[in-house]
Design an enzyme around this catalytic site. Structure first.
Site, PDB file in Angstrom:
ATOM      1  N   GLY A   1      11.399  82.047 -27.601  1.00 30.69           N
ATOM      2  CA  GLY A   1      10.896  81.127 -28.621  1.00 30.69           C
ATOM      3  C   GLY A   1       9.439  81.378 -28.907  1.00 30.69           C
ATOM      4  O   GLY A   1       8.982  82.527 -28.871  1.00 30.69           O
TER       5      GLY A   1
ATOM      6  N   CYS B   1      -2.108  75.616 -17.910  1.00 27.43           N
ATOM      7  CA  CYS B   1      -2.030  76.474 -16.718  1.00 27.43           C
ATOM      8  C   CYS B   1      -1.740  77.932 -17.025  1.00 27.43           C
ATOM      9  O   CYS B   1      -2.598  78.791 -16.838  1.00 27.43           O
ATOM     10  CB  CYS B   1      -0.987  75.921 -15.770  1.00 27.43           C
ATOM     11  SG  CYS B   1      -1.333  74.230 -15.290  1.00 27.43           S
TER      12      CYS B   1
ATOM     13  N   THR C   1      -9.903  73.601 -13.451  1.00 30.90           N
ATOM     14  CA  THR C   1     -10.609  74.884 -13.512  1.00 30.90           C
ATOM     15  C   THR C   1     -10.266  75.524 -14.861  1.00 30.90           C
ATOM     16  O   THR C   1      -9.500  76.479 -14.923  1.00 30.90           O
ATOM     17  CB  THR C   1     -10.170  75.819 -12.367  1.00 30.90           C
ATOM     18  OG1 THR C   1      -8.729  75.864 -12.330  1.00 30.90           O
ATOM     19  CG2 THR C   1     -10.676  75.350 -11.034  1.00 30.90           C
TER      20      THR C   1
ATOM     21  N   LYS D   1       5.280  71.374 -24.175  1.00 27.01           N
ATOM     22  CA  LYS D   1       6.673  71.409 -23.735  1.00 27.01           C
ATOM     23  C   LYS D   1       7.194  69.977 -23.741  1.00 27.01           C
ATOM     24  O   LYS D   1       6.411  69.030 -23.823  1.00 27.01           O
ATOM     25  CB  LYS D   1       6.793  72.041 -22.346  1.00 27.01           C
ATOM     26  CG  LYS D   1       6.221  71.210 -21.206  1.00 27.01           C
ATOM     27  CD  LYS D   1       6.545  71.904 -19.904  1.00 27.01           C
ATOM     28  CE  LYS D   1       6.330  71.007 -18.725  1.00 27.01           C
ATOM     29  NZ  LYS D   1       6.637  71.667 -17.467  1.00 27.01           N
TER      30      LYS D   1
ATOM     31  N   ARG E   1      -2.694  70.817 -24.639  1.00 22.37           N
ATOM     32  CA  ARG E   1      -3.611  71.934 -24.352  1.00 22.37           C
ATOM     33  C   ARG E   1      -2.916  73.263 -24.652  1.00 22.37           C
ATOM     34  O   ARG E   1      -1.815  73.501 -24.198  1.00 22.37           O
ATOM     35  CB  ARG E   1      -4.057  71.892 -22.877  1.00 22.37           C
ATOM     36  CG  ARG E   1      -5.099  70.820 -22.612  1.00 22.37           C
ATOM     37  CD  ARG E   1      -5.446  70.772 -21.146  1.00 22.37           C
ATOM     38  NE  ARG E   1      -4.311  70.338 -20.342  1.00 22.37           N
ATOM     39  CZ  ARG E   1      -4.267  70.401 -19.005  1.00 22.37           C
ATOM     40  NH1 ARG E   1      -5.286  70.877 -18.334  1.00 22.37           N
ATOM     41  NH2 ARG E   1      -3.213  69.974 -18.352  1.00 22.37           N
TER      42      ARG E   1
HETATM   43  C1  UGA Z   1       3.331  75.712 -14.770  1.00 26.73           C
HETATM   44  C2  UGA Z   1       4.179  76.226 -13.603  1.00 26.73           C
HETATM   45  O1  UGA Z   1       5.553  76.250 -13.992  1.00 26.73           O
HETATM   46  C3  UGA Z   1       4.011  75.328 -12.378  1.00 26.73           C
HETATM   47  O2  UGA Z   1       4.748  75.832 -11.295  1.00 26.73           O
HETATM   48  C4  UGA Z   1       2.518  75.282 -12.024  1.00 26.73           C
HETATM   49  O3  UGA Z   1       2.276  74.416 -10.920  1.00 26.73           O
HETATM   50  C5  UGA Z   1       1.746  74.751 -13.230  1.00 26.73           C
HETATM   51  O4  UGA Z   1       1.973  75.620 -14.355  1.00 26.73           O
HETATM   52  C6  UGA Z   1       0.296  74.749 -12.857  1.00 26.73           C
HETATM   53  O5  UGA Z   1      -0.293  75.832 -12.683  1.00 26.73           O
HETATM   54  O6  UGA Z   1      -0.276  73.673 -12.644  1.00 26.73           O
HETATM   55  P1  UGA Z   1       3.628  73.748 -16.564  1.00 26.73           P
HETATM   56  O7  UGA Z   1       2.328  74.208 -17.160  1.00 26.73           O
HETATM   57  O8  UGA Z   1       3.871  72.301 -16.356  1.00 26.73           O
HETATM   58  O9  UGA Z   1       3.844  74.429 -15.124  1.00 26.73           O
HETATM   59  O10 UGA Z   1       4.752  74.288 -17.540  1.00 26.73           O
HETATM   60  P2  UGA Z   1       6.021  75.241 -17.460  1.00 26.73           P
HETATM   61  O11 UGA Z   1       7.242  74.455 -17.236  1.00 26.73           O
HETATM   62  O12 UGA Z   1       5.756  76.396 -16.562  1.00 26.73           O
HETATM   63  O13 UGA Z   1       6.051  75.779 -18.963  1.00 26.73           O
HETATM   64  C7  UGA Z   1       4.954  76.510 -19.482  1.00 26.73           C
HETATM   65  C8  UGA Z   1       5.204  76.921 -20.903  1.00 26.73           C
HETATM   66  O14 UGA Z   1       6.211  77.927 -20.970  1.00 26.73           O
HETATM   67  C9  UGA Z   1       5.668  75.812 -21.850  1.00 26.73           C
HETATM   68  O15 UGA Z   1       4.930  75.923 -23.050  1.00 26.73           O
HETATM   69  C10 UGA Z   1       7.135  76.113 -22.062  1.00 26.73           C
HETATM   70  O16 UGA Z   1       7.588  75.668 -23.312  1.00 26.73           O
HETATM   71  C11 UGA Z   1       7.140  77.631 -21.987  1.00 26.73           C
HETATM   72  N1  UGA Z   1       8.458  78.206 -21.602  1.00 26.73           N
HETATM   73  C12 UGA Z   1       8.997  77.914 -20.388  1.00 26.73           C
HETATM   74  C13 UGA Z   1       9.110  79.062 -22.476  1.00 26.73           C
HETATM   75  O17 UGA Z   1       8.624  79.357 -23.593  1.00 26.73           O
HETATM   76  N2  UGA Z   1      10.315  79.609 -22.101  1.00 26.73           N
HETATM   77  C14 UGA Z   1      10.866  79.332 -20.903  1.00 26.73           C
HETATM   78  O18 UGA Z   1      11.957  79.875 -20.616  1.00 26.73           O
HETATM   79  C15 UGA Z   1      10.209  78.479 -20.027  1.00 26.73           C
END
Ligand code: UGA
Length: 436
Positions: A255, A262, A87, A325, A332
């Protein structure tokens, strides 16, 4: 008789769900319109990088329980149909594009057998499930629809599917809940909390969770801005507030902010939907969360200019990281890649390295420079930018790198490198939110 499952949409979410459900012992048919993806998955090969999923997929294909096809009529045998299509953000606004969800439900409707349950897993604007349920009541009145949001993180997809921290089901009746309890029995038996909700609440749980996570990240990045202005250190601040269990220390890594398929699009779609519902004001704060997040990218570029000069044309900048990450090849809305592209547009010669995401990054920005290894990437560089915290980068030897670069300047955009180690090796070390 054991339930048979279908998974409609075999991207990140669908491929993971299909392989994991097969590993629980179900017969699973995965369906997707993309023949290339289906050909790869059928051979047990993943079209993307996800630790642990490659081996699980290969072994599940071998069992014969899991298969993939482009033929939607193949779902006819299944009792439960998981909708796992994307989506994305609409091309012309903040709202989510529901084309794929609607067409997936329409494509399986003619093949649904009596008593079957369609289960949406895609992230959708609140109200979508009810609309689809009403649509299904006309096209396939012998079937029902429920919603079961997914919380998996890229990099931990298998773990998050098989041992999630909760299962949330949005149902309109007891029967739908019973069917879902049968599907998830092995997961429930592990003690996983089970939350029954109505359809709209289940849709809201998902976007509320992602909005909260985005808010936490932007909160710490706002604190980073204040630390920079006041002469503080955001990493110490995060550690100190994180010991309060009401705050918690996760997702407080300051950062360059959040990206991916997402968080950014979910908070935007949530705002758009709230406005439609007349609740715009309630989510106004998410606009600021988005703005803080995008500003973090700009702040790194400002530090680069302060270290080199306003005019970047004569400089080589080495960018470590392209994925949004670590442990992912997903680019994306990647903050790292966005920064690399902006620096290149400003005239710098930019060379990017990433352990897994180079291929996807090149498709997105074919004119950026790419290097096959870190040494090649940093060779003769005027500045190193660390933008995705892969373990490999944290373990780099700054002494060895010092002999390769033109200038020993490193900017840590993820607050993940060991500052003292780099400084001891003669580097000028800068990080977002740390003035020292
Ligand atoms: C996120 C959610 O964490 C999941 O629970 C959810 O299921 C998923 O989206 C989704 O909607 O499908 P994801 O996109 O895999 O998961 O990534 P995250 O681990 O949440 O990280 C998202 C972004 O935040 C990354 O760019 C990461 O580098 C950044 N981030 C994360 C930070 O800048 N600081 C942090 O402390 C943590």
């Amino acid at each position: 008789m054991a339930l048979k499952l279908s998974v409609v949409g075999c991207g990140y979410l669908g491929a993971t769900h299909a392989a994991c459900m097969s590993s629980l012992g179900f017969e699973v048919i995965g369906v997707d319109t993309d023949p290339e993806k289906i050909a790869l998955l059928s051979k047990g090969e993943l079209p993307f990088y996800e630790p642990g999923l490659d081996s699980l997929l290969a072994s599940e294909i071998k069992t014969g329980r899991l298969s993939f096809t482009t033929d939607f009529s193949a779902v006819a045998d299944a009792d439960v149909h998981f909708i796992c299509v994307g989506t994305p953000q609409s091309k012309d606004g903040l709202a989510a594009d529901l084309t794929y969800v609607k067409s997936a439900v329409a494509a399986i409707a003619p093949h649904l057998k009596n008593g079957s349950l369609v289960v949406g897993k895609s992230t959708v604007p609140v109200g979508t499930a009810q609309g689809l349920r009403e649509q299904l009541a006309k096209s396939a009145p012998h079937a029902d629809l429920a919603w079961n949001p997914e919380f998996l993180r890229e990099g931990f997809a298998v773990e998050d599917t098989l041992t999630p921290n909760r299962l949330v089901v949005g149902v309109a009746n007891d029967r739908a809940e019973e069917i879902l309890k049968e599907v998830y029995k092995p997961v429930i038996d592990l003690g996983t909390p089970w939350i029954r909700a109505d359809l709209p609440t289940s849709e809201l749980v998902k976007v509320a969770a992602n909005s909260f996570l985005a808010t936490k990240i932007s909160f710490i990045n706002a604190m980073a801005e204040v630390c920079e202005a006041a002469g503080g250190d955001v990493t110490v601040l995060a550690k100190a507030i994180g010991y309060d269990p009401r705050i918690g220390n996760r997702f407080l890594q300051a950062g360059i902010g959040f990206g991916g398929g997402c968080l950014p699009k979910d908070i935007r779609a949530f705002m758009a939907r709230a406005e439609e519902l007349g609740a715009k004001q309630a989510l106004e704060f998410l606009r600021e969360i988005d703005a803080i997040n995008l500003r973090a990218r700009q702040r790194v570029i400002d530090v680069v200019r302060a270290e080199l000069t306003e005019d970047l044309t004569s400089y080589k900048i080495a960018v470590l990281g392209a994925a949004f990450k670590p442990d992912s090849d997903d680019v994306r809305d990647s903050p790292a890649l966005d920064i690399a592209a902006q620096l290149q547009a400003a005239g710098a010669s930019v060379v990017v390295h990433d352990p897994k995401a180079i291929e996807n990054a090149r498709k997105r920005f074919p004119n950026l420079g790419f290097a096959a290894n870190v040494e090649e990437c940093v060779k003769d560089a005027d500045l190193i930018l660390h933008l995705t915290e892969w373990r490999e980068y944290r373990e780099l030897n700054p002494k060895a790198l010092a002999s390769l670069v033109k200038k020993k300047i490193v900017i840590d955009g993820r607050n993940a490198l060991e500052r003292d180690k780099w400084r001891a090796a003669g580097w000028q070390f800068h990080a977002l939110g740390r003035t020292d």
